[in-house]
Design an enzyme around this catalytic site. Structure first.
Site, short mmCIF file in Angstrom:
data_model
loop_
_atom_site.label_atom_id
_atom_site.label_comp_id
_atom_site.label_asym_id
_atom_site.label_seq_id
_atom_site.Cartn_x
_atom_site.Cartn_y
_atom_site.Cartn_z
N ASP A 94 0.84 -1.21 0.00
CA ASP A 94 0.00 0.00 0.00
C ASP A 94 0.87 1.26 0.00
O ASP A 94 0.36 2.37 -0.10
CB ASP A 94 -1.01 0.00 1.15
CG ASP A 94 -0.34 0.00 2.51
OD1 ASP A 94 0.89 -0.12 2.59
OD2 ASP A 94 -1.09 0.11 3.52
N SER A 95 2.20 1.09 0.04
CA SER A 95 3.11 2.22 -0.17
C SER A 95 2.88 2.83 -1.55
O SER A 95 3.34 3.93 -1.83
CB SER A 95 4.58 1.77 -0.03
OG SER A 95 4.85 0.67 -0.87
N ASP A 119 -1.18 -6.14 -0.38
CA ASP A 119 -1.51 -5.54 0.92
C ASP A 119 -3.00 -5.28 1.05
O ASP A 119 -3.64 -4.81 0.10
CB ASP A 119 -0.82 -4.16 1.03
CG ASP A 119 0.37 -4.18 1.96
OD1 ASP A 119 0.54 -5.15 2.71
OD2 ASP A 119 1.14 -3.20 1.92
N LYS A 158 -1.20 -9.43 2.67
CA LYS A 158 -0.46 -8.99 3.87
C LYS A 158 -1.34 -8.01 4.63
O LYS A 158 -2.05 -7.21 4.01
CB LYS A 158 0.86 -8.31 3.47
CG LYS A 158 1.62 -7.74 4.69
CD LYS A 158 3.05 -7.37 4.36
CE LYS A 158 3.23 -6.02 3.71
NZ LYS A 158 2.72 -4.87 4.46
N GLU A 185 -1.36 -5.49 8.41
CA GLU A 185 -0.54 -4.94 9.48
C GLU A 185 -1.19 -5.20 10.84
O GLU A 185 -2.41 -5.08 10.98
CB GLU A 185 -0.39 -3.42 9.29
CG GLU A 185 0.42 -3.05 8.07
CD GLU A 185 0.65 -1.55 7.94
OE1 GLU A 185 0.37 -0.79 8.89
OE2 GLU A 185 1.12 -1.14 6.86
N GLU A 231 9.26 -4.40 10.32
CA GLU A 231 9.68 -3.11 9.75
C GLU A 231 10.31 -2.21 10.81
O GLU A 231 9.72 -2.00 11.89
CB GLU A 231 8.48 -2.40 9.09
CG GLU A 231 8.88 -1.03 8.53
CD GLU A 231 7.87 -0.45 7.54
OE1 GLU A 231 6.90 -1.12 7.18
OE2 GLU A 231 8.11 0.70 7.12
O1 KIV Z 1 3.56 -1.18 1.54
C1 KIV Z 1 4.73 -1.57 1.51
O2 KIV Z 1 5.51 -1.27 0.60
C2 KIV Z 1 5.19 -2.41 2.62
C3 KIV Z 1 6.65 -2.67 2.72
C4 KIV Z 1 7.30 -1.46 3.27
C5 KIV Z 1 6.95 -3.88 3.51
O3 KIV Z 1 4.42 -2.82 3.42
#
Ligand code: KIV
Length: 275
Positions: free
Chosen positions: A49-50, A88, A118, A120, A187
């Protein structure tokens, strides 16, 4: 049989089985073209989600939606053949209930074809992770610095730099593993704590700013390529794409203004002489 059919994609159990073995290589990607390159060298591609910050210039990942993740997840699946693609779950798409989390995962997996998701969070998400895994969703956890919690934690700072904070982070990682996650991202966590967690868990730890003691490493592709204007301390820049794009764009602009582009090779000649 096509080449595509012959290439077997890595699965979540394949990654799970790499605990303590050759380090797992992971990078983010949000596009088909970069996914094609990353796929040739990496075991895992994360559609993180970055993308909200990297592609859309957002200040945080909080505004990212499930539709944004699905669109880019699909592009990465089209561009890759071998790596496990993990997508994510964005903020707001899984925290309300186990049922909400499953509905989001079902959309992501059906609409992109990715192999895992994924999310969090540690202990507070353990019940949700178990619920998802029991229903056929491979889950990668994410503990330590969890950027979706930016509005409660206040800043993107490293975690576990004081020993008094270790127990909570260790407990989060253990809870995620016990719930059935196949791996966990750690992280921005102090080196000795990341090493301790990696030694304790039976699943692979994938570090980002969490030391070489982890079972694998991940970075944001644009950060390591030198395209992101600002990067965290833990990033090593393996390329200088920003200056190289700038130089190419400047050369193009100069050529266009000087009528040096297009040249004779870039135009379509007539098939027959004009009368
Ligand atoms: O969203 C992302 O890019 C991430 C990485 C920093 C692990 O979760």
């Amino acid at each position: 049989m096509s080449t595509q059919a012959e290439t077997k994609r890595l699965t979540a159990p394949d990654i799970r089985a790499r605990k303590g073995g050759t380090p797992i290589v992971a990078l983010t990607s949000y596009h088909a073209h970069t996914a094609r390159i990353v796929d040739r060298h990496c075991d895992v591609i994360l559609v993180g989600d970055s993308l909200g910050m990297v592609m859309h210039g957002l200040e945080t990942t909080v505004p990212v939606t499930l539709d944004m993740m699905i669109l880019q997840g699909l592009a990465v699946m089209r561009g890759s053949r071998r790596a496990l693609v993990v997508v994510d779950l964005p903020f707001g798409s899984y925290e309300a209930s186990r049922e909400q989390a499953f509905a989001s995962c079902a959309r992501v997996m059906k609409e992109t074809g990715c192999g895992a998701v994924k999310l969090e969070g540690g202990r507070r998400l353990a019940e949700t992770i178990a619920f998802l895994v029991e229903r056929g969703v491979p889950v990668m956890g994410h503990v330590g610095l969890t950027p979706q919690a930016i509005n409660t934690i206040g800043s993107f700072r490293a975690q576990g730099r004081e020993e008094k904070d270790w127990a909570a982070i260790e407990d989060d990682a253990q809870a995620v593993a016990d719930a059935g996650a196949f791996s966990v991202v750690i992280e921005a966590v102090a080196e000795p704590l990341a090493a301790r967690i990696s030694a304790q868990l039976r699943i692979p730890t994938i570090g980002i700013g969490a030391s070489a003691a982890c079972d694998g490493q991940i970075l944001v592709l644009e950060d390591m390529l030198g395209l992101s204007p600002r990067v965290p301390k833990f990033v090593r820049r393996y390329g200088q794409l920003g200056p190289s794009i700038e130089a190419a764009v400047e050369a193009y602009a100069n050529d266009v203004r000087a009528r040096g582009f297009p040249g004779p090779d870039h135009v379509y000649p007539m098939k027959t002489k004009p009368s």
